[in-house]
Write a protein that holds these residues in place. Structure first.
Motif, PDB file in Angstrom:
ATOM      1  N   TRP A 197     -16.357 -17.961 -11.956  1.00 33.66           N
ATOM      2  CA  TRP A 197     -16.720 -17.244 -13.180  1.00 33.66           C
ATOM      3  C   TRP A 197     -15.482 -17.031 -14.056  1.00 33.66           C
ATOM      4  O   TRP A 197     -15.514 -17.248 -15.267  1.00 33.66           O
ATOM      5  CB  TRP A 197     -17.370 -15.908 -12.805  1.00 33.66           C
ATOM      6  N   GLN A 198     -14.389 -16.614 -13.410  1.00 35.47           N
ATOM      7  CA  GLN A 198     -13.133 -16.411 -14.137  1.00 35.47           C
ATOM      8  C   GLN A 198     -12.674 -17.704 -14.798  1.00 35.47           C
ATOM      9  O   GLN A 198     -12.227 -17.718 -15.940  1.00 35.47           O
ATOM     10  CB  GLN A 198     -12.040 -15.925 -13.162  1.00 35.47           C
ATOM     11  N   PHE A 199     -12.774 -18.801 -14.054  1.00 32.01           N
ATOM     12  CA  PHE A 199     -12.331 -20.097 -14.554  1.00 32.01           C
ATOM     13  C   PHE A 199     -13.155 -20.504 -15.782  1.00 32.01           C
ATOM     14  O   PHE A 199     -12.610 -20.940 -16.798  1.00 32.01           O
ATOM     15  CB  PHE A 199     -12.457 -21.152 -13.456  1.00 32.01           C
ATOM     16  N   ALA A 200     -14.464 -20.311 -15.685  1.00 32.43           N
ATOM     17  CA  ALA A 200     -15.355 -20.688 -16.791  1.00 32.43           C
ATOM     18  C   ALA A 200     -15.067 -19.849 -18.033  1.00 32.43           C
ATOM     19  O   ALA A 200     -15.019 -20.359 -19.155  1.00 32.43           O
ATOM     20  CB  ALA A 200     -16.808 -20.528 -16.365  1.00 32.43           C
ATOM     21  N   ARG A 201     -14.862 -18.548 -17.829  1.00 30.31           N
ATOM     22  CA  ARG A 201     -14.563 -17.650 -18.947  1.00 30.31           C
ATOM     23  C   ARG A 201     -13.237 -18.041 -19.610  1.00 30.31           C
ATOM     24  O   ARG A 201     -13.125 -18.050 -20.837  1.00 30.31           O
ATOM     25  CB  ARG A 201     -14.440 -16.195 -18.454  1.00 30.31           C
ATOM     26  N   ARG A 202     -12.252 -18.356 -18.787  1.00 30.88           N
ATOM     27  CA  ARG A 202     -10.934 -18.717 -19.327  1.00 30.88           C
ATOM     28  C   ARG A 202     -11.028 -20.014 -20.131  1.00 30.88           C
ATOM     29  O   ARG A 202     -10.486 -20.112 -21.231  1.00 30.88           O
ATOM     30  CB  ARG A 202      -9.931 -18.870 -18.182  1.00 30.88           C
ATOM     31  N   GLU A 203     -11.740 -20.987 -19.574  1.00 29.44           N
ATOM     32  CA  GLU A 203     -11.865 -22.261 -20.259  1.00 29.44           C
ATOM     33  C   GLU A 203     -12.593 -22.098 -21.602  1.00 29.44           C
ATOM     34  O   GLU A 203     -12.218 -22.705 -22.598  1.00 29.44           O
ATOM     35  CB  GLU A 203     -12.611 -23.251 -19.373  1.00 29.44           C
ATOM     36  N   GLU A 204     -13.599 -21.252 -21.600  1.00 27.87           N
ATOM     37  CA  GLU A 204     -14.345 -20.977 -22.825  1.00 27.87           C
ATOM     38  C   GLU A 204     -13.420 -20.368 -23.883  1.00 27.87           C
ATOM     39  O   GLU A 204     -13.447 -20.741 -25.057  1.00 27.87           O
ATOM     40  CB  GLU A 204     -15.483 -20.002 -22.500  1.00 27.87           C
ATOM     41  N   ASN A 205     -12.586 -19.428 -23.447  1.00 30.70           N
ATOM     42  CA  ASN A 205     -11.638 -18.782 -24.362  1.00 30.70           C
ATOM     43  C   ASN A 205     -10.624 -19.800 -24.889  1.00 30.70           C
ATOM     44  O   ASN A 205     -10.382 -19.880 -26.094  1.00 30.70           O
ATOM     45  CB  ASN A 205     -10.921 -17.635 -23.630  1.00 30.70           C
ATOM     46  N   GLU A 206     -10.050 -20.599 -23.985  1.00 26.35           N
ATOM     47  CA  GLU A 206      -9.053 -21.599 -24.383  1.00 26.35           C
ATOM     48  C   GLU A 206      -9.637 -22.576 -25.404  1.00 26.35           C
ATOM     49  O   GLU A 206      -8.982 -22.891 -26.411  1.00 26.35           O
ATOM     50  CB  GLU A 206      -8.560 -22.372 -23.153  1.00 26.35           C
ATOM     51  N   ASN A 207     -10.850 -23.021 -25.159  1.00 27.05           N
ATOM     52  CA  ASN A 207     -11.477 -23.988 -26.071  1.00 27.05           C
ATOM     53  C   ASN A 207     -11.748 -23.374 -27.439  1.00 27.05           C
ATOM     54  O   ASN A 207     -11.555 -24.007 -28.474  1.00 27.05           O
ATOM     55  CB  ASN A 207     -12.787 -24.521 -25.470  1.00 27.05           C
ATOM     56  N   ARG A 208     -12.178 -22.116 -27.411  1.00 26.50           N
ATOM     57  CA  ARG A 208     -12.466 -21.417 -28.670  1.00 26.50           C
ATOM     58  C   ARG A 208     -11.184 -21.248 -29.490  1.00 26.50           C
ATOM     59  O   ARG A 208     -11.180 -21.464 -30.709  1.00 26.50           O
ATOM     60  CB  ARG A 208     -13.075 -20.050 -28.347  1.00 26.50           C
ATOM     61  N   LEU A 209     -10.096 -20.866 -28.837  1.00 26.60           N
ATOM     62  CA  LEU A 209      -8.819 -20.652 -29.524  1.00 26.60           C
ATOM     63  C   LEU A 209      -8.211 -21.981 -29.979  1.00 26.60           C
ATOM     64  O   LEU A 209      -7.562 -22.050 -31.026  1.00 26.60           O
ATOM     65  CB  LEU A 209      -7.843 -19.897 -28.614  1.00 26.60           C
ATOM     66  N   ALA A 210      -8.436 -23.041 -29.186  1.00 26.10           N
ATOM     67  CA  ALA A 210      -7.886 -24.360 -29.543  1.00 26.10           C
ATOM     68  C   ALA A 210      -8.501 -24.886 -30.842  1.00 26.10           C
ATOM     69  O   ALA A 210      -7.836 -25.571 -31.614  1.00 26.10           O
ATOM     70  CB  ALA A 210      -8.120 -25.348 -28.410  1.00 26.10           C
ATOM     71  N   LEU A 211      -9.776 -24.546 -31.095  1.00 25.56           N
ATOM     72  CA  LEU A 211     -10.424 -24.959 -32.343  1.00 25.56           C
ATOM     73  C   LEU A 211      -9.656 -24.405 -33.538  1.00 25.56           C
ATOM     74  O   LEU A 211      -9.403 -25.107 -34.520  1.00 25.56           O
ATOM     75  CB  LEU A 211     -11.858 -24.415 -32.391  1.00 25.56           C
ATOM     76  N   VAL A 212      -9.281 -23.135 -33.448  1.00 29.10           N
ATOM     77  CA  VAL A 212      -8.573 -22.464 -34.541  1.00 29.10           C
ATOM     78  C   VAL A 212      -7.152 -23.029 -34.667  1.00 29.10           C
ATOM     79  O   VAL A 212      -6.687 -23.343 -35.773  1.00 29.10           O
ATOM     80  CB  VAL A 212      -8.529 -20.937 -34.306  1.00 29.10           C
ATOM     81  N   ALA A 213      -6.482 -23.171 -33.534  1.00 27.97           N
ATOM     82  CA  ALA A 213      -5.101 -23.690 -33.534  1.00 27.97           C
ATOM     83  C   ALA A 213      -5.070 -25.102 -34.120  1.00 27.97           C
ATOM     84  O   ALA A 213      -4.172 -25.433 -34.912  1.00 27.97           O
ATOM     85  CB  ALA A 213      -4.536 -23.682 -32.117  1.00 27.97           C
TER      86      ALA A 213
END
Ligand SMILES: [Zn+2]
Length: 197
Positions: free
Chosen positions: A17-33
């Motif tokens: 669950w932690q891994f999935a949440r982290r990946e979701e966050n990273e992907n969301r932030l990468a879109l902006v970056a």
């Protein structure tokens, strides 16, 4: 054996669950970056177990090679990642305390996270100089806040506050005298607006 399994399953589920949440966050932030960097870049956040032992003083960083070229990834600290995640998951709903003062730590961290993401994105775009990078970050804060789902009024408020704080920042490599309306680092010198125009 059965006892061990009963113990292990929740730990594995939690890790997944932690891994999935982290990946979701990273992907969301990468879109902006990627939008600020004008190319596809990655964002890396520390995992749950790394977070427990994290002692980095940096909010975020980008590695450059010997030719001054940035890699394709920024690493953000746990605090930065968490602050930004709270923003786009709508856990951080209001920024109006920036007007009157008395913001709680979560709000301060959210604002700091937004500026950090903007800053590292400009490094990923190829800028090495800290003063120039930070100046561009200040001028991109509103856009980054908007892309994270913050309403325009709050995004504008955050950008104004960040720019106002920068005026009073002590001289350092992160604070250039050229960072001002009409200055060498003004992204839109043709307009009098600052920091967003
Ligand atoms: Zn920097």
């Amino acid at each position: 054996m059965r006892f061990l399994l009963i113990l292990l399953i929740p730990v594995m589920l939690f890790s997944a669950w932690q891994f999935a949440r982290r990946e979701e966050n990273e992907n969301r932030l990468a879109l902006v970056a990627s939008e600020v960097a004008l190319r596809d870049v990655e964002v890396s956040c520390p995992g749950f177990w790394t977070r427990l032992v994290e002692i980095t003083p940096n909010a975020g960083w980008v590695d450059f090679d010997e030719h001054g070229r940035p890699t394709d990834k920024t690493s953000l600290s746990a605090t930065t990642c968490r602050g930004l995640e709270r923003v786009w998951r709508r856990d951080q709903r209001s920024f109006t305390c920036l007007i009157g003062g008395g913001c709680d730590q979560d709000t301060v961290r959210a604002v700091h996270g937004i500026v950090t993401l903007a800053h590292e994105s400009w490094h990923l775009r190829g800028f090495l100089d800290e003063g120039q990078t930070q100046c561009y970050a200040i001028q991109t804060t509103e856009r980054v806040a908007l892309r994270l789902g913050i309403p325009l009024a709050d995004a504008h408020l955050i950008a104004l506050r960040v720019a106002a704080d920068d005026v009073h920042a002590p001289a350092s490599e992160y604070h250039s005298p050229r960072c001002r309306p009409g200055g060498a680092f003004d992204l839109h010198p043709e307009t009098p607006d600052w920091p967003t125009g």
